[in-house]
Design a protein around this motif. Structure first.
Motif, PDB file in Angstrom:
ATOM      1  N   PRO A   5      16.992  17.629  22.445  1.00  0.00           N
ATOM      2  CA  PRO A   5      16.001  17.287  23.466  1.00  0.00           C
ATOM      3  C   PRO A   5      16.316  15.913  24.041  1.00  0.00           C
ATOM      4  CG  PRO A   5      15.115  16.827  21.299  1.00  0.00           C
ATOM      5  CD  PRO A   5      16.475  17.477  21.086  1.00  0.00           C
ATOM      6  N   THR A   6      15.554  15.482  25.011  1.00  0.00           N
ATOM      7  CA  THR A   6      15.609  14.092  25.471  1.00  0.00           C
ATOM      8  C   THR A   6      14.235  13.479  25.252  1.00  0.00           C
ATOM      9  OG1 THR A   6      14.923  14.399  27.774  1.00  0.00           O
ATOM     10  CG2 THR A   6      17.246  14.814  27.255  1.00  0.00           C
ATOM     11  N   LEU A   7      14.195  12.160  25.188  1.00  0.00           N
ATOM     12  CA  LEU A   7      12.946  11.471  24.872  1.00  0.00           C
ATOM     13  C   LEU A   7      12.667  10.357  25.867  1.00  0.00           C
ATOM     14  CD1 LEU A   7      13.405  10.783  21.035  1.00  0.00           C
ATOM     15  CD2 LEU A   7      12.545  12.869  22.119  1.00  0.00           C
ATOM     16  N   PHE A   8      11.397  10.179  26.156  1.00  0.00           N
ATOM     17  CA  PHE A   8      10.919   8.925  26.729  1.00  0.00           C
ATOM     18  C   PHE A   8      10.009   8.290  25.693  1.00  0.00           C
ATOM     19  CE2 PHE A   8       7.322   6.648  28.649  1.00  0.00           C
ATOM     20  CZ  PHE A   8       8.009   5.570  29.188  1.00  0.00           C
ATOM     21  N   VAL A   9      10.242   7.025  25.385  1.00  0.00           N
ATOM     22  CA  VAL A   9       9.398   6.310  24.438  1.00  0.00           C
ATOM     23  C   VAL A   9       8.924   5.012  25.085  1.00  0.00           C
ATOM     24  CG1 VAL A   9      10.574   7.287  22.436  1.00  0.00           C
ATOM     25  CG2 VAL A   9      11.354   5.102  23.351  1.00  0.00           C
ATOM     26  N   SER A  10       7.710   4.623  24.741  1.00  0.00           N
ATOM     27  CA  SER A  10       7.189   3.325  25.169  1.00  0.00           C
ATOM     28  C   SER A  10       7.443   2.329  24.041  1.00  0.00           C
ATOM     29  CB  SER A  10       5.688   3.429  25.456  1.00  0.00           C
ATOM     30  OG  SER A  10       5.437   4.246  26.578  1.00  0.00           O
ATOM     31  N   HIS A  11       8.158   1.257  24.337  1.00  0.00           N
ATOM     32  CA  HIS A  11       8.468   0.298  23.272  1.00  0.00           C
ATOM     33  C   HIS A  11       7.470  -0.848  23.191  1.00  0.00           C
ATOM     34  CE1 HIS A  11      11.105  -1.273  26.668  1.00  0.00           C
ATOM     35  NE2 HIS A  11      10.377  -2.347  26.377  1.00  0.00           N
ATOM     36  N   GLY A  12       6.514  -0.902  24.146  1.00  0.00           N
ATOM     37  CA  GLY A  12       5.432  -1.867  24.056  1.00  0.00           C
ATOM     38  C   GLY A  12       5.917  -3.301  23.948  1.00  0.00           C
ATOM     39  N   ALA A  13       5.159  -4.114  23.224  1.00  0.00           N
ATOM     40  CA  ALA A  13       5.559  -5.489  22.948  1.00  0.00           C
ATOM     41  C   ALA A  13       6.510  -5.504  21.762  1.00  0.00           C
ATOM     42  CB  ALA A  13       4.317  -6.332  22.641  1.00  0.00           C
ATOM     43  N   THR A  15       6.203  -6.814  19.049  1.00  0.00           N
ATOM     44  CA  THR A  15       5.449  -6.660  17.804  1.00  0.00           C
ATOM     45  C   THR A  15       5.317  -5.204  17.371  1.00  0.00           C
ATOM     46  OG1 THR A  15       3.466  -6.820  19.180  1.00  0.00           O
ATOM     47  CG2 THR A  15       4.120  -8.791  17.972  1.00  0.00           C
ATOM     48  N   PHE A  16       5.654  -4.268  18.228  1.00  0.00           N
ATOM     49  CA  PHE A  16       5.687  -2.853  17.839  1.00  0.00           C
ATOM     50  C   PHE A  16       6.596  -2.655  16.622  1.00  0.00           C
ATOM     51  CE2 PHE A  16       7.302   1.585  19.231  1.00  0.00           C
ATOM     52  CZ  PHE A  16       6.386   2.238  18.421  1.00  0.00           C
ATOM     53  N   ALA A  17       7.601  -3.498  16.484  1.00  0.00           N
ATOM     54  CA  ALA A  17       8.504  -3.395  15.331  1.00  0.00           C
ATOM     55  C   ALA A  17       7.757  -3.584  14.018  1.00  0.00           C
ATOM     56  CB  ALA A  17       9.628  -4.422  15.448  1.00  0.00           C
ATOM     57  N   ALA A  23       1.902   5.300  17.645  1.00  0.00           N
ATOM     58  CA  ALA A  23       3.182   5.564  18.296  1.00  0.00           C
ATOM     59  C   ALA A  23       4.325   5.532  17.296  1.00  0.00           C
ATOM     60  CB  ALA A  23       3.418   4.559  19.416  1.00  0.00           C
ATOM     61  N   GLY A  24       4.332   4.532  16.423  1.00  0.00           N
ATOM     62  CA  GLY A  24       5.399   4.446  15.432  1.00  0.00           C
ATOM     63  C   GLY A  24       5.378   5.610  14.465  1.00  0.00           C
ATOM     64  N   ARG A  25       4.181   5.997  14.030  1.00  0.00           N
ATOM     65  CA  ARG A  25       4.073   7.128  13.104  1.00  0.00           C
ATOM     66  C   ARG A  25       4.544   8.423  13.756  1.00  0.00           C
ATOM     67  NH1 ARG A  25      -0.717   4.284  11.902  1.00  0.00           N
ATOM     68  NH2 ARG A  25      -1.958   5.650  13.238  1.00  0.00           N
ATOM     69  N   GLU A  26       4.196   8.615  15.018  1.00  0.00           N
ATOM     70  CA  GLU A  26       4.599   9.856  15.695  1.00  0.00           C
ATOM     71  C   GLU A  26       6.101   9.880  15.971  1.00  0.00           C
ATOM     72  OE1 GLU A  26       2.407  12.055  18.314  1.00  0.00           O
ATOM     73  OE2 GLU A  26       0.451  11.200  17.812  1.00  0.00           O
ATOM     74  N   LEU A  27       6.682   8.738  16.290  1.00  0.00           N
ATOM     75  CA  LEU A  27       8.132   8.706  16.475  1.00  0.00           C
ATOM     76  C   LEU A  27       8.859   8.981  15.165  1.00  0.00           C
ATOM     77  CD1 LEU A  27       8.652   5.688  18.911  1.00  0.00           C
ATOM     78  CD2 LEU A  27       8.717   8.126  19.444  1.00  0.00           C
ATOM     79  N   VAL A 115      13.841  -1.561  18.768  1.00  0.00           N
ATOM     80  CA  VAL A 115      12.488  -1.495  18.208  1.00  0.00           C
ATOM     81  C   VAL A 115      12.018  -0.048  18.020  1.00  0.00           C
ATOM     82  CG1 VAL A 115      10.061  -2.005  18.649  1.00  0.00           C
ATOM     83  CG2 VAL A 115      11.773  -3.812  18.856  1.00  0.00           C
ATOM     84  N   PRO A 116      12.074   0.826  19.041  1.00  0.00           N
ATOM     85  CA  PRO A 116      11.648   2.211  18.775  1.00  0.00           C
ATOM     86  C   PRO A 116      12.557   2.942  17.796  1.00  0.00           C
ATOM     87  CG  PRO A 116      12.545   2.014  20.996  1.00  0.00           C
ATOM     88  CD  PRO A 116      12.391   0.625  20.470  1.00  0.00           C
ATOM     89  N   LEU A 117      13.857   2.652  17.825  1.00  0.00           N
ATOM     90  CA  LEU A 117      14.767   3.319  16.890  1.00  0.00           C
ATOM     91  C   LEU A 117      14.517   2.885  15.453  1.00  0.00           C
ATOM     92  CD1 LEU A 117      18.124   3.325  18.893  1.00  0.00           C
ATOM     93  CD2 LEU A 117      16.426   5.152  18.676  1.00  0.00           C
ATOM     94  N   LEU A 118      13.981   1.693  15.275  1.00  0.00           N
ATOM     95  CA  LEU A 118      13.627   1.220  13.942  1.00  0.00           C
ATOM     96  C   LEU A 118      12.607   2.155  13.279  1.00  0.00           C
ATOM     97  CD1 LEU A 118      14.082  -1.311  12.056  1.00  0.00           C
ATOM     98  CD2 LEU A 118      12.011  -2.236  13.087  1.00  0.00           C
TER      99      LEU A 118
END
Length: 261
Positions: A5-13, A15-17, A23-27, A115-118
């Motif tokens: 699939p392909t993804l769009f993710v919001s990385h926010g600020a 501090t999301f890390a 969002a982090g739990r769902e990713l 950050v989102p990949l983390l």
């Protein structure tokens, strides 16, 4: 090999890390349900080069491209290997589409990428290539760039656009707040437009979406959505994640999965 699939993710600020939230739990959960990619190609608006570039280092550094945040953020590293062969393959696909792109052996991964990949791949074992997002291009251009790279999906490559569904930093206060009404209205319009498969409306969001200019005073953080959607193909179904996660009252953390098997 599985078509990814392909993804769009919001990385926010940044501090999301440290604050995964919904969002982090769902990713993290998503990464457990899709096939493990051979590599990841990720676009982030925090690398805005004059022309398209792709990271081509075998060991891209973790870039802390932000200031004034808690000290623990600067201790984080995301030591994923690079994939110079994937960067070269992407350059070839773009050339076939009439788009010049250049590998950059010195560029690392900015926070829009790591950050989102983390949250998705915390062990940093999957190779990562980042693609830049040149400024002053229309939504249709980014959609076409994604479409040109779509064949990578059949090669085990996870294509990700990392941005923010809403991104008005003029309204950022740094404190928690309730969701601002315009954020919900804009996010729902995007959700409805994707569900309807209305590509023309999506690409013309700035004229058609409610509160578009307030949600995105500048549009670089929404262009990764166009990129990811283009890579999935116009018939790909969209699945929405993290719809209730809004940070600081104005950063909608919505994510979308396109073209699931």
């Amino acid at each position: 090999m599985n078509t990814m699939p392909t993804l769009f993710v919001s990385h926010g600020a940044p501090t999301f890390a440290l604050e995964p939230g919904e969002a982090g739990r769902e990713l993290a959960a998503l990464a457990q349900t899709i096939p493990t990619p051979r590599a990841i190609l990720i676009a982030s608006p925090h690398w805005m080069s004059p022309a398209l570039g792709l990271t081509a280092s075998a060991r891209p550094e973790t870039i802390h491209d932000f200031g004034g945040f808690p000290a623990p953020l600067y201790d984080l590293r995301y030591p994923a290997p690079g994939d110079p062969a994937l960067a070269a393959r992407a350059v070839g696909l773009l050339a076939a589409a009439g788009v010049d792109a250049q590998p950059d052996p010195r560029r690392g991964l900015d926070h829009g990428a790591w950050v989102p990949l983390l949250h998705m791949y915390p062990d940093a074992a999957v190779p990562v290539v980042q693609i830049s997002m040149p400024g002053r291009r229309p939504a249709s251009w980014f959609h076409a760039i994604g479409r040109a790279l779509s064949p990578l999906r059949d090669e085990g490559i996870l294509i990700v656009g990392s941005g923010s569904l809403t991104h008005n930093l003029y309204e950022f206060t740094g404190t928690a707040a309730g969701t601002t009404a315009y954020v919900g209205a804009f996010a729902q319009w995007i959700a409805d437009t994707l569900a309807a498969g209305d590509v023309d409306a999506l690409l013309d969001y700035r004229r058609l979406a409610p509160h578009a200019e307030r949600a995105h005073p500048t549009d670089e953080h929404l262009m990764p959505l166009m990129f990811a959607h283009g890579a999935a193909g116009t018939d790909a179904q969209a699945r929405r994640l993290a719809a209730a996660d809004v940070r600081y009252g104005m950063l909608a953390m919505d994510a979308y999965v396109f073209g699931e098997a």
